[in-house]
Design a protein around this motif. Structure first.
Motif, PDB file in Angstrom:
ATOM      1  N   SER A 261       0.828  -1.195   0.000  1.00  0.00           N
ATOM      2  CA  SER A 261       0.000   0.000   0.000  1.00  0.00           C
ATOM      3  C   SER A 261       0.865   1.249   0.000  1.00  0.00           C
ATOM      4  CB  SER A 261      -0.917   0.007   1.234  1.00  0.00           C
ATOM      5  OG  SER A 261      -1.470   1.276   1.441  1.00  0.00           O
ATOM      6  N   GLN A 262       0.654   2.130  -0.970  1.00  0.00           N
ATOM      7  CA  GLN A 262       1.380   3.402  -1.005  1.00  0.00           C
ATOM      8  C   GLN A 262       1.062   4.239   0.223  1.00  0.00           C
ATOM      9  OE1 GLN A 262       3.638   4.241  -3.208  1.00  0.00           O
ATOM     10  NE2 GLN A 262       4.038   6.294  -2.459  1.00  0.00           N
ATOM     11  N   VAL A 263      -0.183   4.181   0.676  1.00  0.00           N
ATOM     12  CA  VAL A 263      -0.578   4.942   1.866  1.00  0.00           C
ATOM     13  C   VAL A 263       0.205   4.466   3.081  1.00  0.00           C
ATOM     14  CG1 VAL A 263      -2.490   5.435   3.440  1.00  0.00           C
ATOM     15  CG2 VAL A 263      -2.881   5.444   0.970  1.00  0.00           C
ATOM     16  N   GLN A 264       0.334   3.158   3.246  1.00  0.00           N
ATOM     17  CA  GLN A 264       1.065   2.615   4.393  1.00  0.00           C
ATOM     18  C   GLN A 264       2.538   3.007   4.345  1.00  0.00           C
ATOM     19  OE1 GLN A 264      -0.104   1.158   7.050  1.00  0.00           O
ATOM     20  NE2 GLN A 264       1.899   0.761   7.988  1.00  0.00           N
ATOM     21  N   ARG A 265       3.116   2.994   3.156  1.00  0.00           N
ATOM     22  CA  ARG A 265       4.524   3.384   3.035  1.00  0.00           C
ATOM     23  C   ARG A 265       4.739   4.837   3.439  1.00  0.00           C
ATOM     24  NH1 ARG A 265       6.638   1.920  -2.799  1.00  0.00           N
ATOM     25  NH2 ARG A 265       4.547   1.183  -3.315  1.00  0.00           N
ATOM     26  N   GLN A 266       3.764   5.678   3.132  1.00  0.00           N
ATOM     27  CA  GLN A 266       3.918   7.108   3.398  1.00  0.00           C
ATOM     28  C   GLN A 266       3.523   7.502   4.818  1.00  0.00           C
ATOM     29  OE1 GLN A 266       5.325   9.230   1.284  1.00  0.00           O
ATOM     30  NE2 GLN A 266       5.613   7.596  -0.218  1.00  0.00           N
ATOM     31  N   THR A 267       2.707   6.695   5.480  1.00  0.00           N
ATOM     32  CA  THR A 267       2.202   7.078   6.803  1.00  0.00           C
ATOM     33  C   THR A 267       2.679   6.169   7.934  1.00  0.00           C
ATOM     34  OG1 THR A 267       0.185   5.756   6.489  1.00  0.00           O
ATOM     35  CG2 THR A 267       0.131   8.070   5.767  1.00  0.00           C
ATOM     36  N   GLY A 268       3.301   5.031   7.611  1.00  0.00           N
ATOM     37  CA  GLY A 268       3.773   4.115   8.643  1.00  0.00           C
ATOM     38  C   GLY A 268       5.100   4.556   9.232  1.00  0.00           C
ATOM     39  N   ALA A 269       5.831   3.585   9.791  1.00  0.00           N
ATOM     40  CA  ALA A 269       7.087   3.898  10.475  1.00  0.00           C
ATOM     41  C   ALA A 269       8.105   4.540   9.537  1.00  0.00           C
ATOM     42  CB  ALA A 269       7.664   2.627  11.098  1.00  0.00           C
ATOM     43  N   LEU A 270       8.050   4.206   8.250  1.00  0.00           N
ATOM     44  CA  LEU A 270       9.019   4.779   7.310  1.00  0.00           C
ATOM     45  C   LEU A 270       8.845   6.289   7.160  1.00  0.00           C
ATOM     46  CD1 LEU A 270       9.106   2.108   4.453  1.00  0.00           C
ATOM     47  CD2 LEU A 270      10.542   2.278   6.491  1.00  0.00           C
ATOM     48  N   SER A 271       7.630   6.788   7.477  1.00  0.00           N
ATOM     49  CA  SER A 271       7.393   8.237   7.363  1.00  0.00           C
ATOM     50  C   SER A 271       8.199   9.027   8.386  1.00  0.00           C
ATOM     51  CB  SER A 271       5.904   8.543   7.535  1.00  0.00           C
ATOM     52  OG  SER A 271       5.474   8.233   8.861  1.00  0.00           O
ATOM     53  N   GLU A 272       8.718   8.338   9.414  1.00  0.00           N
ATOM     54  CA  GLU A 272       9.508   9.018  10.441  1.00  0.00           C
ATOM     55  C   GLU A 272      10.957   9.238  10.007  1.00  0.00           C
ATOM     56  OE1 GLU A 272       9.121   6.737  14.002  1.00  0.00           O
ATOM     57  OE2 GLU A 272       6.917   6.724  13.945  1.00  0.00           O
ATOM     58  N   LEU A 273      11.358   8.600   8.909  1.00  0.00           N
ATOM     59  CA  LEU A 273      12.707   8.817   8.403  1.00  0.00           C
ATOM     60  C   LEU A 273      12.814  10.211   7.779  1.00  0.00           C
ATOM     61  CD1 LEU A 273      13.280   5.361   6.672  1.00  0.00           C
ATOM     62  CD2 LEU A 273      14.174   6.110   8.893  1.00  0.00           C
ATOM     63  N   GLY A 274      14.024  10.732   7.769  1.00  0.00           N
ATOM     64  CA  GLY A 274      14.253  12.041   7.175  1.00  0.00           C
ATOM     65  C   GLY A 274      14.155  12.001   5.671  1.00  0.00           C
ATOM     66  N   PRO A 275      14.377  13.136   5.011  1.00  0.00           N
ATOM     67  CA  PRO A 275      14.299  13.197   3.554  1.00  0.00           C
ATOM     68  C   PRO A 275      15.422  12.426   2.894  1.00  0.00           C
ATOM     69  CG  PRO A 275      15.129  15.264   4.441  1.00  0.00           C
ATOM     70  CD  PRO A 275      14.678  14.450   5.617  1.00  0.00           C
ATOM     71  N   LEU A 276      15.210  12.038   1.642  1.00  0.00           N
ATOM     72  CA  LEU A 276      16.185  11.273   0.881  1.00  0.00           C
ATOM     73  C   LEU A 276      17.217  12.246   0.276  1.00  0.00           C
ATOM     74  CD1 LEU A 276      17.101   8.562  -0.310  1.00  0.00           C
ATOM     75  CD2 LEU A 276      15.435   8.864  -2.137  1.00  0.00           C
ATOM     76  N   THR A 277      18.276  12.516   1.041  1.00  0.00           N
ATOM     77  CA  THR A 277      19.300  13.483   0.632  1.00  0.00           C
ATOM     78  C   THR A 277      20.686  12.874   0.849  1.00  0.00           C
ATOM     79  OG1 THR A 277      19.317  14.494   2.832  1.00  0.00           O
ATOM     80  CG2 THR A 277      17.865  15.473   1.180  1.00  0.00           C
ATOM     81  N   ILE A 278      21.674  13.454   0.201  1.00  0.00           N
ATOM     82  CA  ILE A 278      23.060  13.030   0.398  1.00  0.00           C
ATOM     83  C   ILE A 278      23.510  13.419   1.809  1.00  0.00           C
ATOM     84  CG2 ILE A 278      25.445  13.364  -0.385  1.00  0.00           C
ATOM     85  CD1 ILE A 278      24.329  13.881  -3.172  1.00  0.00           C
ATOM     86  N   PRO A 279      24.101  12.502   2.575  1.00  0.00           N
ATOM     87  CA  PRO A 279      24.538  12.831   3.938  1.00  0.00           C
ATOM     88  C   PRO A 279      25.552  13.981   3.942  1.00  0.00           C
ATOM     89  CG  PRO A 279      24.614  10.461   3.567  1.00  0.00           C
ATOM     90  CD  PRO A 279      24.364  11.098   2.229  1.00  0.00           C
ATOM     91  N   LYS A 280      25.493  14.766   5.003  1.00  0.00           N
ATOM     92  CA  LYS A 280      26.419  15.871   5.179  1.00  0.00           C
ATOM     93  C   LYS A 280      27.315  15.609   6.378  1.00  0.00           C
ATOM     94  CE  LYS A 280      23.428  19.389   3.097  1.00  0.00           C
ATOM     95  NZ  LYS A 280      22.491  18.423   2.518  1.00  0.00           N
ATOM     96  N   LYS A 281      28.358  16.416   6.509  1.00  0.00           N
ATOM     97  CA  LYS A 281      29.269  16.264   7.645  1.00  0.00           C
ATOM     98  C   LYS A 281      28.541  16.530   8.964  1.00  0.00           C
ATOM     99  CE  LYS A 281      33.483  17.539   5.144  1.00  0.00           C
ATOM    100  NZ  LYS A 281      34.619  18.476   5.065  1.00  0.00           N
TER     101      LYS A 281
END
Length: 281
Positions: A261-281
């Motif tokens: 479910s796209q809804v579950q992916r966007q609202t479940g535990a994975l939604s607590e992760l930060g944005p998909l960006t290149i790590p910084k120092k």
């Protein structure tokens, strides 16, 4: 006949302008191994990883490989190329049959975000038929998502081919993933990496019971092997090593996975992760 012979070309390639090198390698390989039915080249092999080389399809390179396939009488997956469609760029693999016809094209569903930020995601799972059976095609980072392989297998794939361009330290993890993908889906897997400036090699071909047929090192190498489609079907029917039957168990179990479910992916535990960006120092 249930056999179909595939040759993986792990080539030492420059960052671009590799058309002549690849074409010559295809011709040489067919002279050395005339029994091969298909040749596979690594991801972004001809022009490299610069999206400035993106072309509309059918591209001149694609047409060149169609002519080469017809002349040599061999199926070709000549790596991938950046495809330009309107304002979007896709990482696209072309499958060409031995008559020189484009059978299908596959757009990489999982670009290597956030690094490939200018590349759009494809939206289709692709399988295609050869006379002996059915093959699935995906690209590099797609291997990291088990849903991709299982979706191809649910559409009948008995072999999965991943043209790849990995120059990084996680290549060893991809080798383990290729073995696990083959075993859990009871299929052949070819993860075909570039070498030289386009990758660190270590391509791998795996059989339907997780057995490593061949693992290359970092140098240029041709990997010829035979696919036995009857072996795939026997493993799926009787069980891997006569033991587990994961595809039947998956088919017969009634659970509905939330990840579907796209809804579950966007609202479940994975939604607590930060944005998909290149790590910084």
């Amino acid at each position: 006949m249930s056999h179909f012979a595939i040759g993986g070309l792990q080539l030492e390639l420059d960052t671009s302008d590799n058309l002549v090198k690849i074409s010559d390698s295809i011709e040489l390989t067919m002279r050395r191994f005339p029994w091969l039915n298909m040749l596979v080249v690594s991801e972004l092999a001809v022009d490299g990883s610069n999206t400035a080389h993106a072309k509309s399809f059918p591209s001149a390179h694609e047409q060149h490989f169609c002519q080469l396939a017809k002349r040599l009488g061999v199926w070709l997956i000549p790596g991938t190329q950046f495809e330009k469609q309107g304002q979007k760029i896709f990482n696209t693999a072309t499958v060409i049959n031995s008559e020189g016809e484009v059978v299908t094209r596959y757009r990489k569903v999982f670009p290597f975000y956030p690094y490939e930020k200018d590349v759009s995601s494809g939206s289709e799972i692709i399988v295609f038929d050869v006379p002996q059976g059915r093959i699935g095609i995906a690209i590099c980072y797609d291997l990291w998502f088990g849903e991709m392989a299982r979706s191809m297998v649910q559409q009948g794939a008995e072999v999965i081919i991943y043209p790849t361009m990995t120059p990084t330290t996680d290549r060893n993890l991809e080798l383990h993933m290729a073995i696990a993908t083959a075993a859990t889906n009871q299929c052949y897997v070819l993860s075909l990496n570039g070498a030289g400036k386009q990758g660190n090699g270590n391509s791998i071909a795996v059989g339907p019971e997780g057995q490593v047929i061949h693992q290359a090192q970092e140098c240029e190498q041709v990997i010829p092997f035979e696919v036995d489609f009857k072996a795939v079907r026997r493993s799926r029917e009787r069980g891997l090593m006569g033991l587990g039957q994961p595809l039947k168990s998956f088919r017969d179990n009634g659970i509905q996975f939330n990840s579907d479910s796209q809804v579950q992916r966007q609202t479940g535990a994975l939604s607590e992760l930060g944005p998909l960006t290149i790590p910084k120092k």
